[in-house]
Design a protein around this motif. Structure first.
Motif, mmCIF file in Angstrom:
data_model
loop_
_atom_site.group_PDB
_atom_site.id
_atom_site.type_symbol
_atom_site.label_atom_id
_atom_site.label_comp_id
_atom_site.label_asym_id
_atom_site.label_seq_id
_atom_site.Cartn_x
_atom_site.Cartn_y
_atom_site.Cartn_z
ATOM 1 N N SER A 45 -2.245 17.413 -14.140
ATOM 2 C CA SER A 45 -3.333 17.587 -15.107
ATOM 3 C C SER A 45 -4.028 16.273 -15.424
ATOM 4 C CB SER A 45 -2.784 18.206 -16.404
ATOM 5 O OG SER A 45 -2.365 19.534 -16.190
ATOM 6 N N CYS A 46 -3.275 15.186 -15.437
ATOM 7 C CA CYS A 46 -3.850 13.882 -15.763
ATOM 8 C C CYS A 46 -4.031 12.993 -14.531
ATOM 9 C CB CYS A 46 -2.986 13.146 -16.778
ATOM 10 S SG CYS A 46 -2.910 13.937 -18.397
ATOM 11 N N HIS A 47 -3.092 13.090 -13.602
ATOM 12 C CA HIS A 47 -3.083 12.152 -12.476
ATOM 13 C C HIS A 47 -3.664 12.725 -11.194
ATOM 14 C CE1 HIS A 47 -0.910 9.256 -14.853
ATOM 15 N NE2 HIS A 47 0.029 10.131 -15.135
ATOM 16 N N GLY A 48 -4.085 13.986 -11.235
ATOM 17 C CA GLY A 48 -4.621 14.580 -10.028
ATOM 18 C C GLY A 48 -3.510 14.921 -9.046
ATOM 19 N N ASN A 49 -3.883 15.374 -7.887
ATOM 20 C CA ASN A 49 -2.902 15.747 -6.861
ATOM 21 C C ASN A 49 -2.466 14.490 -6.115
ATOM 22 O OD1 ASN A 49 -1.297 16.916 -4.943
ATOM 23 N ND2 ASN A 49 -2.813 18.388 -4.233
ATOM 24 N N VAL A 50 -1.548 13.744 -6.730
ATOM 25 C CA VAL A 50 -1.116 12.482 -6.131
ATOM 26 C C VAL A 50 -0.428 12.705 -4.784
ATOM 27 C CG1 VAL A 50 -0.926 11.225 -8.310
ATOM 28 C CG2 VAL A 50 1.022 12.540 -7.476
ATOM 29 N N GLY A 51 0.096 13.909 -4.583
ATOM 30 C CA GLY A 51 0.741 14.202 -3.316
ATOM 31 C C GLY A 51 -0.212 14.190 -2.143
ATOM 32 N N LYS A 52 -1.509 14.185 -2.418
ATOM 33 C CA LYS A 52 -2.517 14.127 -1.367
ATOM 34 C C LYS A 52 -3.213 12.768 -1.312
ATOM 35 C CE LYS A 52 -1.910 18.427 -0.203
ATOM 36 N NZ LYS A 52 -1.197 18.757 1.063
ATOM 37 N N MET A 53 -2.720 11.806 -2.104
ATOM 38 C CA MET A 53 -3.355 10.486 -2.145
ATOM 39 C C MET A 53 -2.648 9.531 -1.200
ATOM 40 S SD MET A 53 -4.057 9.916 -6.224
ATOM 41 C CE MET A 53 -4.931 11.139 -7.212
ATOM 42 N N ALA A 54 -3.347 9.154 -0.137
ATOM 43 C CA ALA A 54 -2.782 8.147 0.770
ATOM 44 C C ALA A 54 -2.593 6.829 0.029
ATOM 45 C CB ALA A 54 -3.695 7.964 1.979
ATOM 46 N N LEU A 55 -3.543 6.515 -0.840
ATOM 47 C CA LEU A 55 -3.432 5.378 -1.745
ATOM 48 C C LEU A 55 -3.792 5.881 -3.136
ATOM 49 C CD1 LEU A 55 -5.131 2.565 0.373
ATOM 50 C CD2 LEU A 55 -2.682 2.889 -0.012
ATOM 51 N N PRO A 90 0.828 -1.216 0.000
ATOM 52 C CA PRO A 90 0.000 0.000 0.000
ATOM 53 C C PRO A 90 0.859 1.261 0.000
ATOM 54 C CG PRO A 90 0.027 -0.960 2.185
ATOM 55 C CD PRO A 90 0.766 -1.929 1.290
ATOM 56 N N PHE A 91 1.423 1.578 -1.151
ATOM 57 C CA PHE A 91 2.324 2.721 -1.266
ATOM 58 C C PHE A 91 1.545 4.027 -1.145
ATOM 59 C CE2 PHE A 91 4.445 6.037 -3.655
ATOM 60 C CZ PHE A 91 5.752 5.945 -3.195
ATOM 61 N N SER A 92 2.056 4.948 -0.345
ATOM 62 C CA SER A 92 1.396 6.231 -0.125
ATOM 63 C C SER A 92 2.195 7.364 -0.762
ATOM 64 C CB SER A 92 1.241 6.492 1.379
ATOM 65 O OG SER A 92 0.785 7.816 1.595
ATOM 66 N N HIS A 93 1.638 7.962 -1.810
ATOM 67 C CA HIS A 93 2.259 9.155 -2.382
ATOM 68 C C HIS A 93 2.199 10.312 -1.387
ATOM 69 C CE1 HIS A 93 1.918 7.085 -6.308
ATOM 70 N NE2 HIS A 93 2.878 7.903 -6.692
ATOM 71 N N GLU A 94 1.130 10.365 -0.603
ATOM 72 C CA GLU A 94 0.997 11.443 0.370
ATOM 73 C C GLU A 94 2.178 11.448 1.339
ATOM 74 O OE1 GLU A 94 -2.564 13.266 3.114
ATOM 75 O OE2 GLU A 94 -2.334 11.084 3.064
ATOM 76 N N SER A 121 4.394 14.405 -0.345
ATOM 77 C CA SER A 121 4.096 15.567 0.499
ATOM 78 C C SER A 121 4.830 15.506 1.828
ATOM 79 C CB SER A 121 2.579 15.663 0.741
ATOM 80 O OG SER A 121 1.892 15.899 -0.466
ATOM 81 N N GLY A 122 4.958 14.304 2.378
ATOM 82 C CA GLY A 122 5.610 14.165 3.674
ATOM 83 C C GLY A 122 7.122 14.243 3.610
ATOM 84 N N LEU A 123 7.704 13.425 2.738
ATOM 85 C CA LEU A 123 9.164 13.327 2.662
ATOM 86 C C LEU A 123 9.767 14.214 1.579
ATOM 87 C CD1 LEU A 123 9.568 9.461 3.116
ATOM 88 C CD2 LEU A 123 9.709 11.250 4.857
ATOM 89 N N GLY A 124 8.943 14.697 0.671
ATOM 90 C CA GLY A 124 9.430 15.607 -0.358
ATOM 91 C C GLY A 124 10.103 14.949 -1.537
ATOM 92 N N LEU A 125 9.807 13.667 -1.786
ATOM 93 C CA LEU A 125 10.416 13.000 -2.945
ATOM 94 C C LEU A 125 9.884 13.591 -4.246
ATOM 95 C CD1 LEU A 125 10.503 9.196 -2.038
ATOM 96 C CD2 LEU A 125 12.305 10.900 -1.799
ATOM 97 N N THR A 142 3.255 19.017 -7.046
ATOM 98 C CA THR A 142 1.868 18.537 -6.960
ATOM 99 C C THR A 142 0.950 19.523 -6.248
ATOM 100 O OG1 THR A 142 2.371 17.310 -4.926
ATOM 101 C CG2 THR A 142 2.593 16.123 -7.013
ATOM 102 N N ASP A 143 1.517 20.525 -5.587
ATOM 103 C CA ASP A 143 0.692 21.520 -4.897
ATOM 104 C C ASP A 143 0.607 22.838 -5.661
ATOM 105 O OD1 ASP A 143 -0.138 20.097 -2.632
ATOM 106 O OD2 ASP A 143 1.806 20.379 -1.674
ATOM 107 N N TRP A 144 1.153 22.877 -6.872
ATOM 108 C CA TRP A 144 1.206 24.130 -7.614
ATOM 109 C C TRP A 144 -0.185 24.580 -8.048
ATOM 110 C CZ3 TRP A 144 -0.192 25.536 -12.623
ATOM 111 C CH2 TRP A 144 0.295 26.779 -13.067
#
Length: 217
Positions: free
Chosen positions: A142-152, A52-56, A60-64, A184-186
């Motif tokens: 634009s295509c993938h949404g704000n993945v930085g806010k996606m826990a999953l 269960p990889f978390s982009h969030e 957003s957390g680690l800044g990758l 992702t927050d722009w």
């Protein structure tokens, strides 16, 4: 001589025709609209993954940066998926015994890649190149949404033909400065160059972006 049909037969026939037309219209409506619903296109759905990889957490957390894992997004048609060695860059040092990450450790030990379930997919008859979109100023969001806010990770867009055509007809609003492509927050501000200026900067124009051959080759 009595009639073959009772007077009520006219009412029954009209009611039957009305029911038939309603069922026909309902069926046609379902046939047209059902494939276009978020349910049918799986927008907002989260697929089960081996891990269960978390982009969030990671973005957003680690800044990758997106390119840390998706290394080929600027260079090829596909964005690329990270090799297990990329994950183990960190997880050989932290969370080394976490049960959640057992599939990652097993993949690394067996030299077998993790098989992820694809969240975003296009039909085989559609040609899409990540690198040209990045090069022309279209950010991941634009295509993938704000993945930085996606826990999953979930699907953010339908990727129906109309979605692509709308952007190709008027790409300006989806363009962003180069330094913001992977942010992702722009969001647009008063200082952001207008769409026409960004189109000129990226040399977009003079070619029929809605020509069939752009996406169907």
């Amino acid at each position: 001589m009595a009639g073959v049909f009772e007077p009520s037969a006219n009412l029954i026939a009209k009611a039957a025709l009305l029911v038939f037309l309603e069922v026909l219209l309902a069926g046609l409506g379902w046939w047209f609209f059902a494939p276009r619903t978020d349910y049918a296109s799986a927008v907002g759905w989260v697929l089960d993954q081996p891990v269960p990889f978390s982009h969030e957490h990671h973005v957003s957390g680690l800044g990758l940066d997106c390119r840390f894992c998706h290394t080929s997004v600027e260079l090829s048609a596909t964005a690329g998926m990270p090799a297990t060695e990329t994950c183990m860059t960190c997880h050989s040092q932290i969370w080394t015994s976490a049960k959640l990450l057992e599939p990652v450790r097993a993949s690394f030990a067996r030299h077998q890649p993790i098989v992820w379930n694809r969240v975003n997919a296009l039909p085989d008859y559609v040609y899409f190149n990540h690198s040209i979109h990045i090069a022309k100023g279209v950010g991941c969001q634009s295509c993938h949404g704000n993945v930085g806010k996606m826990a999953l990770t979930e699907k953010a867009q339908t990727f129906e033909m109309q979605f692509c055509v709308n952007c190709h007809r008027d790409p300006g609003p989806n363009l962003r400065p180069k330094e913001a492509l992977f942010d992702t927050d722009w969001h647009r501000t008063a200082a952001t160059p207008p769409p026409d200026a960004l189109m000129a900067q990226y040399h977009i124009g003079g070619r029929g972006l809605t020509d069939c051959s752009i996406c169907h080759r």
